[in-house]
Design an enzyme around this catalytic site. Structure first.
Site, PDB file in Angstrom:
ATOM      1  N   ASP A  43       0.843  -1.202   0.000  1.00  0.00           N
ATOM      2  CA  ASP A  43       0.000   0.000   0.000  1.00  0.00           C
ATOM      3  C   ASP A  43       0.882   1.258   0.000  1.00  0.00           C
ATOM      4  OD1 ASP A  43       0.859  -0.147   2.614  1.00  0.00           O
ATOM      5  OD2 ASP A  43      -1.117   0.158   3.519  1.00  0.00           O
ATOM      6  N   SER A  44       2.219   1.045   0.007  1.00  0.00           N
ATOM      7  CA  SER A  44       3.150   2.153  -0.235  1.00  0.00           C
ATOM      8  C   SER A  44       2.863   2.796  -1.581  1.00  0.00           C
ATOM      9  CB  SER A  44       4.599   1.646  -0.206  1.00  0.00           C
ATOM     10  OG  SER A  44       4.745   0.490  -1.006  1.00  0.00           O
ATOM     11  N   ASP A  82      -1.033  -6.187  -0.108  1.00  0.00           N
ATOM     12  CA  ASP A  82      -1.300  -5.517   1.168  1.00  0.00           C
ATOM     13  C   ASP A  82      -2.788  -5.275   1.348  1.00  0.00           C
ATOM     14  OD1 ASP A  82       0.673  -4.965   2.987  1.00  0.00           O
ATOM     15  OD2 ASP A  82       1.358  -3.136   1.981  1.00  0.00           O
ATOM     16  N   LYS A 112      -1.029  -9.382   3.178  1.00  0.00           N
ATOM     17  CA  LYS A 112      -0.283  -8.902   4.344  1.00  0.00           C
ATOM     18  C   LYS A 112      -1.146  -7.889   5.075  1.00  0.00           C
ATOM     19  CE  LYS A 112       3.359  -5.916   3.971  1.00  0.00           C
ATOM     20  NZ  LYS A 112       2.830  -4.719   4.677  1.00  0.00           N
ATOM     21  N   GLU A 114      -1.128  -5.164   8.615  1.00  0.00           N
ATOM     22  CA  GLU A 114      -0.318  -4.516   9.641  1.00  0.00           C
ATOM     23  C   GLU A 114      -0.952  -4.696  11.019  1.00  0.00           C
ATOM     24  OE1 GLU A 114       0.388  -0.401   8.732  1.00  0.00           O
ATOM     25  OE2 GLU A 114       1.141  -0.867   6.732  1.00  0.00           O
ATOM     26  N   GLU A 181       9.441  -3.857  10.480  1.00  0.00           N
ATOM     27  CA  GLU A 181       9.881  -2.587   9.878  1.00  0.00           C
ATOM     28  C   GLU A 181      10.451  -1.632  10.933  1.00  0.00           C
ATOM     29  OE1 GLU A 181       7.050  -0.886   7.161  1.00  0.00           O
ATOM     30  OE2 GLU A 181       8.172   0.986   6.977  1.00  0.00           O
TER      31      GLU A 181
END
Ligand code: KIV
Length: 278
Positions: A43-44, A82, A112, A114, A181
Site C-alpha cells: 500500500d506504499s 497488502d 499482508k 499490519e 519494519e
C-alpha cells in the site's frame, strides 16, 4: 521455479529470502525475471504511485487493480497483496471478505496486514479461509497518526517486549511470515530466533530471514524522501531524466525519428498520391 509459501517456510535458517514491491505489469515482470522470491503489492503505492503523504487513503479497489497488473507480469515470485487501511480493522467479516477479493480478483497468493495482537482473530479467520497471511509489526505506516510519525520502534523496553510477544502470537495465529519494519537489529535478532516462520526485515538490520524494499527507493526513482535504511542500488531516476532530455532535444532538432524508426512504402504509390493531391 515457482515460489510458494512452502518455499518461504523451508528457507528459514537455510538461505535469505528477497522481496521487492511492484505495482504494475512491466516492473513486476522485470523483478520476477531477475529471480526474486516474492513481490509485495504494497500500500506504499499511496506514496510512490499516487503521490500521497501516507498510505491511509489507499482503497481496496486500488489494491485489487494494482495486484491484477502485477499478477499478470509474474511467473515465479510469490505475490503478496497488502490489505489497505480500514479493509480489515472494521470487522473479521470485512477482513476475510477483502482478503478474498485480493486473491479472487487481484490474483495474489497471499495477503499482508499490519498490526499484531489487535488483529489475531482477523489473521486466524483469513488463514482458516485458506489464504496465507503475512504479518507486519514495528513501524506500521497505517498507524502513523497513533505512532506520531515514521519513527523506529522497539527502542524502549515496553515496546521491545510487545514486539517479541506480537511475533509469537502472529505465528500462533497461522501467519507464514512477518515483516518487521524499522526496529533495531539486535531486537530483530531475538524476534527472528524466537519464531519458526521467516522474518522479513525492512530497516530491521541483517539478523533476519529476508529483506524487503520499495523498488523506487532502491532504484533511486523516488526523491521526496529516502529512509535511512534504504541502499540505492542504482540511480535510475537520473538515467530516466537524461534519456528524456535527449528525446526532447532530438525531437526539437528533428534528429528523431531516423530511417530505422520509420515505415517504408512503395515509391511509385507515393508519386501517384503526390500528383493526385497537388
Ligand atoms: O507497503 C509496503 O510497501 C510495505 C513494505 C514497506 C514492507 O508494507
Amino acid at each position: 521455479m515457482k515460489k510458494t509459501v512452502s518455499t518461504f517456510l523451508e528457507a528459514k535458517g537455510k538461505r535469505k529470502l528477497s522481496m521487492l514491491t511492484a505495482y504494475d505489469y512491466s516492473m513486476a515482470k522485470l523483478i520476477d525475471e531477475a529471480g526474486i522470491d516474492s513481490i509485495l503489492v504494497g500500500d506504499s503505492l499511496g506514496m510512490v504511485i499516487q503521490g500521497q503523504e501516507n498510505t491511509l487513503s489507499v482503497t481496496i479497489e486500488d489494491m485489487i487493480y494494482h495486484t491484477k497488473l502485477v499478477s499478470r507480469g509474474v511467473k515465479n515470485a510469490l505475490v503478496i497483496a497488502d490489505m489497505p487501511f480500514m479493509s480489515y480493522q472494521t470487522s473479521v467479516y470485512d477482513a476475510v471478505s477483502n482478503a478474498g477479493k485480493l486473491i479472487k480478483e487481484g490474483g495474489a497468493v497471499a495477503v499482508k496486514l499490519e498490526g499484531g495482537i489487535e488483529f489475531l482473530e482477523e489473521i486466524k479467520t483469513i488463514v482458516r479461509a485458506s489464504i496465507p497471511v503475512a504479518g507486519h509489526i514495528g513501524l506500521t505506516p497505517q498507524s502513523i497518526n497513533a505512532l506520531g510519525g515514521f519513527k523506529a520502534q522497539g527502542k524502549n523496553e515496553k515496546v521491545a517486549r510487545k514486539l517479541i510477544e506480537e511475533a509469537k502470537k502472529i505465528e500462533q495465529a497461522g501467519a507464514f511470515c512477518i515483516v518487521v519494519e524499522c526496529v533495531p537489529e539486535e531486537l530483530t535478532k531475538i524476534i527472528t530466533e524466537t519464531v519458526n516462520i521467516p522474518i522479513i526485515g525492512i530497516g530491521a538490520g541483517k539478523y533476519v530471514d529476508g529483506q524487503v524494499l520499495v523498488y523506487q527507493d532502491m532504484l533511486g526513482m523516488f526523491s521526496d524522501f529516502t529512509p535511512k535504511f534504504v541502499k540505492r542500488y542504482a540511480n535510475t531516476g537520473n538515467i530516466i531524466k537524461e534519456a528524456i532530455e535527449t528525446y526532447i532535444k532530438e525531437t526539437s532538432e528533428g534528429s528523431f525519428p531516423s530511417k530505422e524508426h520509420t515505415f517504408k512504402i512503395d515509391k511509385e504509390l507515393i508519386e501517384r498520391l503526390k500528383i493526385e493531391n497537388n
